[in-house]
Design a protein around this motif. Structure first.
Motif, PDB file in Angstrom:
ATOM      1  N   ARG A 232      -4.281   2.277   8.187  1.00 39.13           N
ATOM      2  CA  ARG A 232      -5.057   1.107   8.599  1.00 39.13           C
ATOM      3  C   ARG A 232      -6.539   1.453   8.739  1.00 39.13           C
ATOM      4  NH1 ARG A 232      -0.484   0.083   8.317  1.00 39.13           N
ATOM      5  NH2 ARG A 232       0.751  -1.620   9.157  1.00 39.13           N
ATOM      6  N   ASP A 233      -6.810   2.737   9.094  1.00 42.29           N
ATOM      7  CA  ASP A 233      -8.188   3.158   9.369  1.00 42.29           C
ATOM      8  C   ASP A 233      -8.553   4.414   8.582  1.00 42.29           C
ATOM      9  OD1 ASP A 233      -6.447   4.859  10.657  1.00 42.29           O
ATOM     10  OD2 ASP A 233      -7.679   5.080  12.455  1.00 42.29           O
ATOM     11  N   MET A 234      -7.923   4.597   7.436  1.00 43.11           N
ATOM     12  CA  MET A 234      -8.210   5.796   6.632  1.00 43.11           C
ATOM     13  C   MET A 234      -9.660   5.750   6.133  1.00 43.11           C
ATOM     14  SD  MET A 234      -5.408   7.515   6.718  1.00 43.11           S
ATOM     15  CE  MET A 234      -5.281   6.900   8.364  1.00 43.11           C
TER      16      MET A 234
ATOM     17  N   ALA B 196      -0.129   2.477  18.758  1.00 47.60           N
ATOM     18  CA  ALA B 196      -1.354   2.688  17.974  1.00 47.60           C
ATOM     19  C   ALA B 196      -2.561   1.991  18.596  1.00 47.60           C
ATOM     20  CB  ALA B 196      -1.149   2.190  16.544  1.00 47.60           C
TER      21      ALA B 196
ATOM     22  N   ARG C 191       2.130  -8.621  14.509  1.00 47.24           N
ATOM     23  CA  ARG C 191       1.689  -7.247  14.255  1.00 47.24           C
ATOM     24  C   ARG C 191       0.270  -7.245  13.657  1.00 47.24           C
ATOM     25  NH1 ARG C 191       3.832  -2.526  11.244  1.00 47.24           N
ATOM     26  NH2 ARG C 191       5.664  -3.606  10.445  1.00 47.24           N
TER      27      ARG C 191
ATOM     28  N   ASP D 139      -2.847  -5.342  15.315  1.00 48.86           N
ATOM     29  CA  ASP D 139      -3.541  -4.284  14.561  1.00 48.86           C
ATOM     30  C   ASP D 139      -5.009  -4.660  14.282  1.00 48.86           C
ATOM     31  OD1 ASP D 139      -1.142  -2.965  14.548  1.00 48.86           O
ATOM     32  OD2 ASP D 139      -0.666  -3.357  12.442  1.00 48.86           O
TER      33      ASP D 139
ATOM     34  N   TYR E 142       2.574   7.227  13.614  1.00 45.97           N
ATOM     35  CA  TYR E 142       2.619   6.296  14.749  1.00 45.97           C
ATOM     36  C   TYR E 142       4.060   5.841  15.015  1.00 45.97           C
ATOM     37  CZ  TYR E 142      -2.441   6.249  14.716  1.00 45.97           C
ATOM     38  OH  TYR E 142      -3.758   6.639  14.791  1.00 45.97           O
ATOM     39  N   ARG E 143       4.813   5.675  13.936  1.00 44.95           N
ATOM     40  CA  ARG E 143       6.214   5.271  14.100  1.00 44.95           C
ATOM     41  C   ARG E 143       6.999   6.364  14.835  1.00 44.95           C
ATOM     42  NH1 ARG E 143       8.195   0.955  10.586  1.00 44.95           N
ATOM     43  NH2 ARG E 143       6.410   0.023   9.554  1.00 44.95           N
TER      44      ARG E 143
ATOM     45  N   ARG F 230      -4.604   7.525  19.361  1.00 46.93           N
ATOM     46  CA  ARG F 230      -5.300   7.623  18.069  1.00 46.93           C
ATOM     47  C   ARG F 230      -6.088   8.938  18.001  1.00 46.93           C
ATOM     48  NH1 ARG F 230      -4.317   3.044  15.594  1.00 46.93           N
ATOM     49  NH2 ARG F 230      -5.420   3.819  13.774  1.00 46.93           N
TER      50      ARG F 230
ATOM     51  N   SER G   4       0.218   7.732   7.284  1.00 47.00           N
ATOM     52  CA  SER G   4      -0.193   7.811   8.696  1.00 47.00           C
ATOM     53  C   SER G   4       0.629   6.872   9.570  1.00 47.00           C
ATOM     54  CB  SER G   4      -1.686   7.523   8.843  1.00 47.00           C
ATOM     55  OG  SER G   4      -1.995   6.234   8.376  1.00 47.00           O
ATOM     56  N   GLY G   5       1.107   5.767   8.984  1.00 44.81           N
ATOM     57  CA  GLY G   5       1.951   4.848   9.759  1.00 44.81           C
ATOM     58  C   GLY G   5       3.193   5.548  10.274  1.00 44.81           C
TER      59      GLY G   5
ATOM     60  N   ARG H 151      -7.308  -5.019  17.975  1.00 44.85           N
ATOM     61  CA  ARG H 151      -7.465  -3.959  18.969  1.00 44.85           C
ATOM     62  C   ARG H 151      -8.906  -3.442  18.938  1.00 44.85           C
ATOM     63  NH1 ARG H 151      -3.687  -0.316  15.320  1.00 44.85           N
ATOM     64  NH2 ARG H 151      -5.273   0.451  13.907  1.00 44.85           N
TER      65      ARG H 151
ATOM     66  N   ALA I 134       5.328   1.324  16.765  1.00 42.98           N
ATOM     67  CA  ALA I 134       4.162   1.995  16.175  1.00 42.98           C
ATOM     68  C   ALA I 134       2.900   1.197  16.458  1.00 42.98           C
ATOM     69  CB  ALA I 134       4.366   2.139  14.670  1.00 42.98           C
ATOM     70  N   SER I 135       2.987  -0.103  16.241  1.00 43.84           N
ATOM     71  CA  SER I 135       1.816  -0.955  16.421  1.00 43.84           C
ATOM     72  C   SER I 135       1.378  -0.981  17.891  1.00 43.84           C
ATOM     73  CB  SER I 135       2.169  -2.351  15.903  1.00 43.84           C
ATOM     74  OG  SER I 135       1.226  -3.284  16.270  1.00 43.84           O
TER      75      SER I 135
ATOM     76  N   LYS J 149       0.820  -1.222   0.000  1.00 38.38           N
ATOM     77  CA  LYS J 149       0.000   0.000   0.000  1.00 38.38           C
ATOM     78  C   LYS J 149       0.847   1.264   0.000  1.00 38.38           C
ATOM     79  CE  LYS J 149      -0.688  -0.258   4.899  1.00 38.38           C
ATOM     80  NZ  LYS J 149       0.224   0.806   5.309  1.00 38.38           N
TER      81      LYS J 149
HETATM   82  O1   DC Z   1       1.917   1.417   7.759  1.00 36.83           O
HETATM   83  P1   DC Z   1       3.054   1.132   8.749  1.00 36.83           P
HETATM   84  O2   DC Z   1       3.616  -0.256   8.659  1.00 36.83           O
HETATM   85  O3   DC Z   1       4.107   2.171   8.694  1.00 36.83           O
HETATM   86  O4   DC Z   1       2.339   1.253  10.202  1.00 36.83           O
HETATM   87  C1   DC Z   1       3.041   0.970  11.387  1.00 36.83           C
HETATM   88  C2   DC Z   1       2.052   0.614  12.490  1.00 36.83           C
HETATM   89  O5   DC Z   1       1.275   1.766  12.835  1.00 36.83           O
HETATM   90  C3   DC Z   1       1.064  -0.458  12.160  1.00 36.83           C
HETATM   91  O6   DC Z   1       1.518  -1.740  12.579  1.00 36.83           O
HETATM   92  C4   DC Z   1      -0.195  -0.072  12.903  1.00 36.83           C
HETATM   93  C5   DC Z   1      -0.063   1.396  13.115  1.00 36.83           C
HETATM   94  N1   DC Z   1      -0.954   2.184  12.264  1.00 36.83           N
HETATM   95  C6   DC Z   1      -2.257   2.339  12.708  1.00 36.83           C
HETATM   96  O7   DC Z   1      -2.646   1.767  13.710  1.00 36.83           O
HETATM   97  N2   DC Z   1      -3.112   3.133  11.998  1.00 36.83           N
HETATM   98  C7   DC Z   1      -2.718   3.739  10.876  1.00 36.83           C
HETATM   99  N3   DC Z   1      -3.575   4.509  10.214  1.00 36.83           N
HETATM  100  C8   DC Z   1      -1.402   3.560  10.395  1.00 36.83           C
HETATM  101  C9   DC Z   1      -0.543   2.754  11.111  1.00 36.83           C
END
Ligand code: DC
Length: 227
Positions: free
Chosen positions: A132-134, A105, A182, A186, A40-41, A111, A36-37, A189, A101-102, A18
């Motif tokens: 993940r939640d766009m 998050a 992971r 994710d 969180y990172r 959030r 957005s990841g 949750r 990040a996970s 993605k």
């Molecule tokens: O997309 P990424 O692998 O960089 O995301 C890293 C972590 O951040 C992923 O394991 C879960 C969290 N994340 C999230 O919960 N919501 C998002 N919109 C983006 C990422």
């Protein structure tokens, strides 16, 4: 909710492609991109820098509320991420960065703290939002939602090749374990879990080159008159 500019939401698990597809799409359309990841990172990384445990919900939430993060594109076209003026681009992309990040998050107040910041990325002419939640939470009225997925073994294999190419020594079974762990965190949750929006187009990229995935997405973009 209606938006002043169009949004394309691209969600899916890590390694689904993605990130690559979102970059290609943003470039093709000349739109902004939200990774957005990365936010969180950076929260996870800022906690490491300040000696805060990823499980300390109230302290991590404070970090997220006051996150000093900046994105900039280098002359080579690479996206550089800094936290408090320090370049953290490499650190946040490690396996540990993904775990952090996970973990952060999964904290609902984290959030919440990042919600408005993510929405501020929406500016004309449009936004490609990767996460993940766009499609389910942040931009739930997006006119196009893509949910990109691939089998865990295929995603582990892709990550393995990336890391080997970077000269890192990694174990494929360990990577698969990390990815499955992971995914579970994710997806299970309570708040904003990783699930496709009801109106998302689901694409399984396990046996598909990225060019084909991109072509399929572009077809959906054109169908909706977004390009
Ligand atoms: O997309 P990424 O692998 O960089 O995301 C890293 C972590 O951040 C992923 O394991 C879960 C969290 N994340 C999230 O919960 N919501 C998002 N919109 C983006 C990422």
């Amino acid at each position: 909710m209606t938006f002043a500019s169009p949004v394309i939401a691209v969600d899916g698990p890590s390694g689904s492609g993605k990130g690559t597809v979102s970059h290609m799409l943003a470039e093709h359309l000349g739109w902004h991109l939200l990774d957005s990841g990365a936010l969180y990172r950076v929260v996870g990384q800022a906690c490491l820098m300040e000696g805060i445990s990823w499980n300390n919900a109230s302290a991590v939430t404070e970090v997220a509320r006051h996150l000093d993060v900046a994105f900039r594109v280098s002359d080579a076209g690479e996206v550089l991420v800094s936290c408090k003026g320090i370049d953290v681009s490499a650190q946040i992309r490690t396996e540990e960065g993904g775990r952090g990040a996970s973990t952060v998050a999964a904290i609902p107040t984290v959030r919440e703290a990042l919600l408005q910041r993510q929405r501020e990325f929406l500016r004309p002419p449009g936004l490609v939002a990767d996460g993940r939640d766009m499609g389910t939470v942040v931009f739930c009225a997006a006119p196009l939602k893509i949910f990109l997925t691939a089998s865990a073994s295929e995603r582990a294999e892709r990550r393995y090749k990336q890391l080997i190419a970077k000269g890192e020594s990694v174990s494929l079974p360990r990577l698969l374990e990390d990815i499955e762990e992971r995914d579970a965190r994710d997806s299970n949750r309570e708040f904003s879990p990783l699930v496709p929006a009801e109106d998302a187009i689901v694409i399984d990229s396990s046996a598909m080159p990225v060019t084909e995935v991109f072509a399929q997405v572009l077809l959906e973009v054109e169908k909706r008159g977004l390009a």
